[in-house]
Write a protein that holds these residues in place. Structure first.
Motif, PDB file in Angstrom:
ATOM      1  N   GLU A 353     -32.875 -39.893 -80.002  1.00 39.83           N
ATOM      2  CA  GLU A 353     -33.508 -38.836 -79.215  1.00 39.83           C
ATOM      3  C   GLU A 353     -32.616 -37.601 -79.057  1.00 39.83           C
ATOM      4  OE1 GLU A 353     -34.499 -40.696 -75.571  1.00 39.83           O
ATOM      5  OE2 GLU A 353     -36.157 -41.850 -76.393  1.00 39.83           O
ATOM      6  N   SER A 354     -31.349 -37.725 -79.412  1.00 45.32           N
ATOM      7  CA  SER A 354     -30.419 -36.606 -79.283  1.00 45.32           C
ATOM      8  C   SER A 354     -30.206 -35.933 -80.632  1.00 45.32           C
ATOM      9  CB  SER A 354     -29.077 -37.103 -78.722  1.00 45.32           C
ATOM     10  OG  SER A 354     -28.102 -36.093 -78.768  1.00 45.32           O
ATOM     11  N   LYS A 355     -30.023 -34.617 -80.641  1.00 44.10           N
ATOM     12  CA  LYS A 355     -29.794 -33.885 -81.881  1.00 44.10           C
ATOM     13  C   LYS A 355     -28.500 -34.324 -82.546  1.00 44.10           C
ATOM     14  CE  LYS A 355     -32.295 -29.684 -80.480  1.00 44.10           C
ATOM     15  NZ  LYS A 355     -32.190 -28.241 -80.206  1.00 44.10           N
ATOM     16  N   THR A 356     -27.517 -34.710 -81.742  1.00 44.74           N
ATOM     17  CA  THR A 356     -26.231 -35.137 -82.290  1.00 44.74           C
ATOM     18  C   THR A 356     -26.231 -36.588 -82.723  1.00 44.74           C
ATOM     19  OG1 THR A 356     -25.401 -35.769 -80.091  1.00 44.74           O
ATOM     20  CG2 THR A 356     -25.017 -33.500 -80.806  1.00 44.74           C
ATOM     21  N   GLY A 357     -27.276 -37.330 -82.347  1.00 38.88           N
ATOM     22  CA  GLY A 357     -27.326 -38.759 -82.653  1.00 38.88           C
ATOM     23  C   GLY A 357     -26.625 -39.618 -81.619  1.00 38.88           C
ATOM     24  N   PHE A 358     -26.035 -38.969 -80.594  1.00 35.69           N
ATOM     25  CA  PHE A 358     -25.323 -39.691 -79.545  1.00 35.69           C
ATOM     26  C   PHE A 358     -25.612 -39.059 -78.187  1.00 35.69           C
ATOM     27  CE2 PHE A 358     -22.953 -40.694 -83.333  1.00 35.69           C
ATOM     28  CZ  PHE A 358     -22.615 -42.029 -83.169  1.00 35.69           C
ATOM     29  N   ARG A 359     -25.509 -39.888 -77.152  1.00 35.29           N
ATOM     30  CA  ARG A 359     -25.642 -39.397 -75.785  1.00 35.29           C
ATOM     31  C   ARG A 359     -24.389 -39.818 -75.014  1.00 35.29           C
ATOM     32  NH1 ARG A 359     -31.219 -40.673 -73.741  1.00 35.29           N
ATOM     33  NH2 ARG A 359     -31.688 -38.879 -75.044  1.00 35.29           N
ATOM     34  N   ARG A 360     -23.865 -38.902 -74.216  1.00 29.40           N
ATOM     35  CA  ARG A 360     -22.608 -39.180 -73.506  1.00 29.40           C
ATOM     36  C   ARG A 360     -22.872 -39.847 -72.154  1.00 29.40           C
ATOM     37  NH1 ARG A 360     -18.413 -34.509 -73.051  1.00 29.40           N
ATOM     38  NH2 ARG A 360     -20.161 -33.340 -72.183  1.00 29.40           N
ATOM     39  N   HIS A 361     -22.173 -40.961 -71.929  1.00 27.16           N
ATOM     40  CA  HIS A 361     -22.215 -41.634 -70.632  1.00 27.16           C
ATOM     41  C   HIS A 361     -20.922 -41.324 -69.886  1.00 27.16           C
ATOM     42  CE1 HIS A 361     -25.509 -44.854 -71.142  1.00 27.16           C
ATOM     43  NE2 HIS A 361     -25.636 -43.990 -72.146  1.00 27.16           N
ATOM     44  N   PRO A 362     -20.994 -40.798 -68.675  1.00 30.86           N
ATOM     45  CA  PRO A 362     -19.765 -40.519 -67.916  1.00 30.86           C
ATOM     46  C   PRO A 362     -19.086 -41.819 -67.490  1.00 30.86           C
ATOM     47  CG  PRO A 362     -21.690 -40.216 -66.528  1.00 30.86           C
ATOM     48  CD  PRO A 362     -22.217 -40.463 -67.911  1.00 30.86           C
ATOM     49  N   ILE A 363     -17.765 -41.790 -67.409  1.00 30.57           N
ATOM     50  CA  ILE A 363     -17.016 -42.971 -66.968  1.00 30.57           C
ATOM     51  C   ILE A 363     -16.053 -42.585 -65.849  1.00 30.57           C
ATOM     52  CG2 ILE A 363     -17.209 -44.158 -69.176  1.00 30.57           C
ATOM     53  CD1 ILE A 363     -14.376 -43.272 -69.847  1.00 30.57           C
ATOM     54  N   PRO A 364     -15.743 -43.504 -64.934  1.00 34.99           N
ATOM     55  CA  PRO A 364     -14.824 -43.208 -63.827  1.00 34.99           C
ATOM     56  C   PRO A 364     -13.369 -43.300 -64.270  1.00 34.99           C
ATOM     57  CG  PRO A 364     -15.626 -45.457 -63.654  1.00 34.99           C
ATOM     58  CD  PRO A 364     -16.342 -44.845 -64.824  1.00 34.99           C
ATOM     59  N   GLU A 365     -12.493 -42.745 -63.452  1.00 37.00           N
ATOM     60  CA  GLU A 365     -11.059 -42.769 -63.756  1.00 37.00           C
ATOM     61  C   GLU A 365     -10.531 -44.196 -63.853  1.00 37.00           C
ATOM     62  OE1 GLU A 365      -9.015 -40.536 -64.598  1.00 37.00           O
ATOM     63  OE2 GLU A 365      -9.930 -38.615 -64.052  1.00 37.00           O
ATOM     64  N   ARG A 366     -11.098 -45.100 -63.056  1.00 36.52           N
ATOM     65  CA  ARG A 366     -10.644 -46.491 -63.083  1.00 36.52           C
ATOM     66  C   ARG A 366     -10.839 -47.095 -64.469  1.00 36.52           C
ATOM     67  NH1 ARG A 366      -7.183 -48.868 -60.024  1.00 36.52           N
ATOM     68  NH2 ARG A 366      -8.333 -48.913 -58.060  1.00 36.52           N
ATOM     69  N   LEU A 367     -11.984 -46.803 -65.108  1.00 33.13           N
ATOM     70  CA  LEU A 367     -12.234 -47.332 -66.451  1.00 33.13           C
ATOM     71  C   LEU A 367     -11.334 -46.664 -67.480  1.00 33.13           C
ATOM     72  CD1 LEU A 367     -13.867 -49.251 -68.195  1.00 33.13           C
ATOM     73  CD2 LEU A 367     -15.626 -47.490 -68.434  1.00 33.13           C
ATOM     74  N   VAL A 368     -11.015 -45.394 -67.268  1.00 34.43           N
ATOM     75  CA  VAL A 368     -10.081 -44.706 -68.173  1.00 34.43           C
ATOM     76  C   VAL A 368      -8.745 -45.435 -68.185  1.00 34.43           C
ATOM     77  CG1 VAL A 368      -8.750 -42.590 -68.551  1.00 34.43           C
ATOM     78  CG2 VAL A 368     -11.175 -42.446 -67.930  1.00 34.43           C
ATOM     79  N   GLY A 369      -8.267 -45.828 -66.999  1.00 33.29           N
ATOM     80  CA  GLY A 369      -7.002 -46.556 -66.921  1.00 33.29           C
ATOM     81  C   GLY A 369      -7.062 -47.905 -67.610  1.00 33.29           C
ATOM     82  N   ILE A 370      -8.145 -48.635 -67.382  1.00 34.07           N
ATOM     83  CA  ILE A 370      -8.293 -49.966 -67.984  1.00 34.07           C
ATOM     84  C   ILE A 370      -8.364 -49.865 -69.507  1.00 34.07           C
ATOM     85  CG2 ILE A 370      -9.854 -51.951 -68.198  1.00 34.07           C
ATOM     86  CD1 ILE A 370     -10.608 -51.506 -65.244  1.00 34.07           C
ATOM     87  N   LEU A 371      -9.161 -48.919 -70.017  1.00 27.20           N
ATOM     88  CA  LEU A 371      -9.324 -48.787 -71.462  1.00 27.20           C
ATOM     89  C   LEU A 371      -8.078 -48.217 -72.135  1.00 27.20           C
ATOM     90  CD1 LEU A 371     -13.028 -47.557 -71.824  1.00 27.20           C
ATOM     91  CD2 LEU A 371     -12.111 -49.866 -72.041  1.00 27.20           C
ATOM     92  N   SER A 372      -7.349 -47.369 -71.446  1.00 29.45           N
ATOM     93  CA  SER A 372      -6.094 -46.839 -72.014  1.00 29.45           C
ATOM     94  C   SER A 372      -5.114 -47.969 -72.271  1.00 29.45           C
ATOM     95  CB  SER A 372      -5.478 -45.806 -71.057  1.00 29.45           C
ATOM     96  OG  SER A 372      -6.284 -44.670 -70.936  1.00 29.45           O
ATOM     97  N   THR A 373      -5.011 -48.878 -71.300  1.00 30.83           N
ATOM     98  CA  THR A 373      -4.119 -50.024 -71.458  1.00 30.83           C
ATOM     99  C   THR A 373      -4.585 -50.931 -72.586  1.00 30.83           C
ATOM    100  OG1 THR A 373      -3.566 -49.980 -69.107  1.00 30.83           O
ATOM    101  CG2 THR A 373      -3.133 -52.029 -70.286  1.00 30.83           C
ATOM    102  N   GLU A 374      -5.894 -51.182 -72.646  1.00 26.75           N
ATOM    103  CA  GLU A 374      -6.445 -52.060 -73.684  1.00 26.75           C
ATOM    104  C   GLU A 374      -6.256 -51.465 -75.081  1.00 26.75           C
ATOM    105  OE1 GLU A 374      -8.464 -55.054 -75.779  1.00 26.75           O
ATOM    106  OE2 GLU A 374      -7.477 -55.000 -73.826  1.00 26.75           O
ATOM    107  N   LYS A 375      -6.499 -50.167 -75.219  1.00 27.06           N
ATOM    108  CA  LYS A 375      -6.343 -49.523 -76.522  1.00 27.06           C
ATOM    109  C   LYS A 375      -4.891 -49.551 -76.978  1.00 27.06           C
ATOM    110  CE  LYS A 375      -7.534 -45.348 -79.101  1.00 27.06           C
ATOM    111  NZ  LYS A 375      -8.131 -43.988 -79.044  1.00 27.06           N
ATOM    112  N   SER A 376      -3.976 -49.306 -76.043  1.00 26.88           N
ATOM    113  CA  SER A 376      -2.551 -49.337 -76.367  1.00 26.88           C
ATOM    114  C   SER A 376      -2.139 -50.716 -76.856  1.00 26.88           C
ATOM    115  CB  SER A 376      -1.734 -48.932 -75.136  1.00 26.88           C
ATOM    116  OG  SER A 376      -0.353 -49.027 -75.399  1.00 26.88           O
ATOM    117  N   LYS A 377      -2.675 -51.746 -76.223  1.00 28.40           N
ATOM    118  CA  LYS A 377      -2.360 -53.118 -76.627  1.00 28.40           C
ATOM    119  C   LYS A 377      -2.881 -53.413 -78.030  1.00 28.40           C
ATOM    120  CE  LYS A 377      -4.893 -56.551 -75.610  1.00 28.40           C
ATOM    121  NZ  LYS A 377      -5.026 -57.140 -76.963  1.00 28.40           N
ATOM    122  N   GLN A 378      -4.105 -52.957 -78.316  1.00 25.30           N
ATOM    123  CA  GLN A 378      -4.683 -53.198 -79.634  1.00 25.30           C
ATOM    124  C   GLN A 378      -3.960 -52.420 -80.728  1.00 25.30           C
ATOM    125  OE1 GLN A 378      -8.936 -52.983 -79.992  1.00 25.30           O
ATOM    126  NE2 GLN A 378      -9.326 -54.094 -78.086  1.00 25.30           N
TER     127      GLN A 378
END
Length: 518
Positions: A353-378
């Motif tokens: 439904e989006s011209k770009t093929g993607f729709r952005r979902h906002p995320i909270p700062e808490r999830l940014v911290g959790i995912l930053s740690t997870e990505k660094s580990k991977q």
């Protein structure tokens, strides 16, 4: 050794360079398999030489190539058959010989970027991959003993051209039927739509789809042309039509199935479908029993904590993402790191439904911290598949099948549910408490998020945007809908949950501080 000599024009082995090469090969003592591989490699090398010298060979009126400088005796006259062969014909012939004799580890086909070949005990597989950082896509396979024809090679070459055209146009390309045949499948009737939808479903889901199809879209009702229907006529003929075997929940099931099938058809590059909007927004009834009770945050908290206690860390992280990013279950399972924008506080979710093929979902700062740690580990994990830039590919990669998503997450969810129910029963919990666990599904987490956003004073439009939906025109006029503002609302939602459930806050902090290894 006949194969080596055949590579030399007219069987000429008197030349010093060729004789030296032949002697070197003989000294290696290659077996038949190794010799075939050498022949294939030389065939591909010949393609490069042909391309480099095609102007010289075809643009000059001479048939003599000076092999050894000096005497006239060292000049070899080439036959007219060699001179008149076009470069593309030579390339096709060489790729055919390469594929026919190929053995060993997977190898990229020269001159065909993104296309490679691999061999198993039973078959030779031609596969495609986008920019070297995605999953391999199996294009076509042949039995190991298959004798390749000119038509086989042309099919592979044509498929590669369609693959490159799709990539250049930044369009989806992972559709085997289109790549190999170049044709589109047209869905005209409701019967066509449901048959297509069943092909994409699991065996269990296909059974449920078939029941609705038999009850409401069989016979003449299945042969109706979709393009002739509007919201009003679809409601009359399908949603509200009297059927003696109709169940209370069937109306909602029709809405969900038709909407999902149409969306999948529109998202497929090999499907042609002409259909108007059939279901009005808000058409789905909330009166049936399955939709009455919104899941509680306390229930989700129990599932998240039990997942980590049981060692299902990937499932725990997935449930956290579904809550904080408000993404659907299937989209979360297949999450790619390339679509996670931590600096921009958003996650991109595919949608036609989006011209770009993607729709952005906002995320909270808490999830940014959790995912930053997870990505660094991977990034540090040598067992995780990475792209050409060293970045991990999938957020939830299978521990048993590298380069593919983990397909055990739903089984883990069922195990966690069984564990929670067993503990509740041992403690003598009430029927209501047991029911809150047994009826909880991952699909309902978005319903929970919807209520949680309203609890922190999100407007109707802001709530819809946080869930990745398009707000209604009236709701669009009220409130700030920027990613930054929506992320702030998510912050307040998470803070409220942490205040009510301190054990959840402690878990989030341990994930950020790397105290829990994923």
């Amino acid at each position: 050794m006949d194969a080596i000599e055949n590579l030399v024009l007219n069987g000429h082995v008197a030349n010093q360079k060729v004789r030296a090469a032949r002697n070197n090969v003989l000294a290696l003592g290659l077996n038949k398999s190794e010799l075939n591989q050498l022949v294939a490699e030389l065939a591909l090398a010949a393609t490069d030489l042909t391309n480099m010298n095609e102007n010289a060979n075809l643009g000059k009126n001479c048939n003599v190539v000076n092999i050894a400088a000096g005497t006239a005796d060292s000049q070899i006259k080439l036959s007219s058959q060699v001179i008149t062969r076009l470069p593309n014909e030579t390339k096709d012939l060489n790729i055919k010989e390469f594929i026919q004799t190929f053995e060993g580890k997977p190898k990229v086909l020269k001159g065909y970027p993104g296309m490679s070949i691999k061999v198993s005990r039973k078959e030779k597989i031609i596969q495609l991959r986008d920019d070297g950082d995605g999953q391999y896509f199996k294009l076509i396979s042949y039995p190991v003993e298959h004798q390749f024809t000119k038509e086989d090679i042309q099919t592979i070459i044509d498929a590669h051209k369609r693959f490159m055209d799709r990539r250049k146009a930044k369009m989806p390309w992972r559709e085997r039927g289109y790549l190999l045949g170049g044709s589109y499948r047209e869905l005209s009737t409701f019967h066509d739509l449901f048959e297509f939808y069943k092909e994409l479903a699991s065996k269990k889901r296909a059974g449920a789809i078939n029941r609705i199809q038999t009850r409401y879209f069989s016979g003449q009702w299945g042969e109706k042309i979709m393009a002739n229907y509007s919201i009003a006529t679809f409601r009359t003929d399908y949603l509200d039509r009297y059927v003696s075997s109709r169940r209370k929940s069937d109306r909602n099931e029709i809405i969900k199935m038709v909407r999902a099938a149409v969306n999948k058809a529109k998202a497929s590059e090999s499907i042609k479908i002409n259909v108007q909007e059939l279901i009005m927004r808000g058409e789905r009834s909330r009166a049936d029993k399955t939709d009455k009770t919104i899941p509680k945050m306390s229930t989700l908290t129990q599932f998240i904590i039990e997942a980590y206690k049981s060692g299902y860390n990937s499932l725990g992280l997935k449930l956290i993402i579904q809550f904080m990013a408000s993404t659907r279950e299937a989209n979360t399972n297949e999450r790619q790191w390339s679509r996670v924008n931590l600096d921009d506080l958003s996650i991109e979710v595919p949608t036609h439904e989006s011209k770009t093929g993607f729709r952005r979902h906002p995320i909270p700062e808490r999830l940014v911290g959790i995912l930053s740690t997870e990505k660094s580990k991977q990034q540090r994990d040598m067992n995780v598949t990475k792209d050409c830039n060293g970045e991990p590919l999938f957020m939830f990669e299978s521990p048993y099948n590298r380069g593919k998503v983990d397909t055990t997450l739903n089984k883990q969810f069922r195990n966690v549910k069984a564990s929670l129910l067993a503990k509740k029963e041992r403690l003598g919990s009430t029927k209501e408490d047991l029911k809150s666990i047994s009826s909880f599904t991952q699909h309902r987490i978005r319903d929970l998020v919807e209520q949680a956003l309203l609890d922190v004073s999100a407007s109707e439009g802001q709530k819809e945007k946080c869930l990745g939906r398009l707000p209604r025109e009236q709701a669009e006029s009220y409130g700030n809908h920027s990613i930054e503002k929506l992320s702030e609302l998510k912050d307040r939602m998470v803070e409220k949950a942490e205040l009510e459930f301190p054990e959840l806050k402690a878990l989030f902090q341990r994930l950020i501080d790397k105290e829990i290894e994923q």
